[in-house]
Design a protein around this motif. Structure first.
Motif, short mmCIF file in Angstrom:
data_model
loop_
_atom_site.label_atom_id
_atom_site.label_comp_id
_atom_site.label_asym_id
_atom_site.label_seq_id
_atom_site.Cartn_x
_atom_site.Cartn_y
_atom_site.Cartn_z
N GLU A 233 1.20 3.34 -11.34
CA GLU A 233 0.14 2.50 -10.79
C GLU A 233 0.76 1.53 -9.79
O GLU A 233 1.53 0.64 -10.16
N PHE A 234 0.44 1.75 -8.52
CA PHE A 234 0.84 0.81 -7.48
C PHE A 234 -0.38 -0.07 -7.22
O PHE A 234 -1.40 0.41 -6.75
N GLY A 235 -0.27 -1.37 -7.53
CA GLY A 235 -1.47 -2.18 -7.48
C GLY A 235 -1.28 -3.59 -6.97
O GLY A 235 -0.18 -4.14 -6.98
N TYR B 127 -0.03 -10.55 3.70
CA TYR B 127 1.25 -9.85 3.67
C TYR B 127 1.33 -8.85 2.52
O TYR B 127 1.73 -7.70 2.70
N GLU B 128 0.96 -9.28 1.32
CA GLU B 128 1.08 -8.39 0.16
C GLU B 128 0.18 -7.16 0.29
O GLU B 128 0.53 -6.07 -0.17
N ASP B 129 -0.99 -7.34 0.92
CA ASP B 129 -1.86 -6.20 1.16
C ASP B 129 -1.21 -5.23 2.15
O ASP B 129 -1.35 -4.01 2.01
N ARG B 130 -0.47 -5.76 3.12
CA ARG B 130 0.23 -4.89 4.09
C ARG B 130 1.38 -4.13 3.41
O ARG B 130 1.65 -2.98 3.75
N VAL B 131 2.02 -4.78 2.46
CA VAL B 131 3.03 -4.08 1.66
C VAL B 131 2.38 -2.92 0.91
O VAL B 131 2.91 -1.80 0.86
N TYR B 132 1.23 -3.18 0.34
CA TYR B 132 0.46 -2.17 -0.40
C TYR B 132 0.13 -0.98 0.50
O TYR B 132 0.39 0.19 0.15
N GLN B 133 -0.44 -1.25 1.66
CA GLN B 133 -0.83 -0.18 2.57
C GLN B 133 0.39 0.60 3.08
O GLN B 133 0.35 1.83 3.24
N SER B 134 1.48 -0.11 3.33
CA SER B 134 2.69 0.55 3.80
C SER B 134 3.26 1.48 2.73
O SER B 134 3.71 2.60 3.02
N MET B 135 3.25 1.01 1.48
CA MET B 135 3.74 1.85 0.39
C MET B 135 2.94 3.15 0.29
O MET B 135 3.51 4.24 0.15
N ILE B 136 1.60 3.05 0.36
CA ILE B 136 0.75 4.23 0.23
C ILE B 136 1.07 5.27 1.31
O ILE B 136 1.11 6.47 1.05
N SER B 137 1.29 4.80 2.53
CA SER B 137 1.46 5.73 3.65
C SER B 137 2.87 6.28 3.79
O SER B 137 3.08 7.28 4.49
N THR B 138 3.88 5.64 3.16
CA THR B 138 5.27 6.08 3.37
C THR B 138 5.95 6.58 2.09
O THR B 138 7.11 6.97 2.13
#
Length: 211
Positions: free
Chosen positions: A177-179, A195-206
């Motif tokens: 669970e990445f949350g 920032y933390e939301d951008r970390v979240y989105q970056s993790m999903i795509s990479t």
């Protein structure tokens, strides 16, 4: 005056005429029957198109592309415990407001964003239900993350005003669970307040798993 006898020629003429009428009628009947049959055989049968069968499809969204703000670059995080890696944004300059990625006992955390890894028990759907028990689910969608099926769920914590969003997927030996769970925006790391939301989105795509 004596009765006149009929000539033999008159009888033959009448007989021939009758035969001509009979055979003529038979010929006409045969002609029209044959003609109708020929026309029926020469006309190709009508082709009736079968109605198209509708196929139900599940909409699967692709993970969003990484968008970097000015002053940020991508850093790679590898976790040999679970056999994956991903990239996340960091500031090129030192900024005390930026949370650091820290390894935890069963994953890692970057401020309000974190990974939770759990041993497999039941199905992925069962794991999602356990993790979100008591939460108010707002949306649920299917994703493709790291080339495999995943589920993204947006939710709220009842009575607390916290919002959450998690991506669930199944590894070889673990559920992941990445949350992101937060009640307010974090400090403006690098001048941005998500920032933390951008970390979240970056993790999903990479995100990538080792072969």
């Amino acid at each position: 005056m004596g009765r006149r006898k009929k000539k033999k020629g008159d009888f033959n003429f009448i007989l021939g005429l009758a035969a001509l009428v009979v055979f003529g009628w038979i010929g006409i009947d045969l002609y029209f029957n044959y003609q109708k049959r020929s026309q029926k055989e020469s006309v190709p049968p009508a082709i009736v198109a079968e109605p198209e069968q509708k196929q139900e499809s599940v909409q699967v969204a692709e993970a969003p592309a990484v968008e970097l703000e000015s002053g940020f670059k991508l850093e790679t995080w590898r976790d040999d415990r679970y056999g994956f890696e991903f990239q996340y944004p960091i500031t090129a300059a030192v900024d005390a407001r930026c949370p650091k990625l820290e390894k935890t006992e069963n994953g890692f955390a970057v401020g309000a964003f974190s990974l939770i890894a759990a041993g497999k028990q039941g199905t992925l759907a069962d794991y999602i239900d356990r993790q979100l028990e008591g939460m108010e689910v707002e949306t649920r969608e299917n994703l493709t993350v790291a080339g495999q099926a995943a589920v993204k769920v947006n939710y709220q914590t009842p009575g607390m005003g916290w919002y959450g969003s998690s991506v669930f997927l199944e590894g070889k030996t673990k559920f992941f669970e990445f949350g992101l769970l937060a009640n307010e925006a974090g400090d403006k790391c690098g001048g941005i307040d998500d920032y933390e939301d951008r970390v979240y989105q970056s993790m999903i795509s990479t995100l990538k798993f080792a072969d």
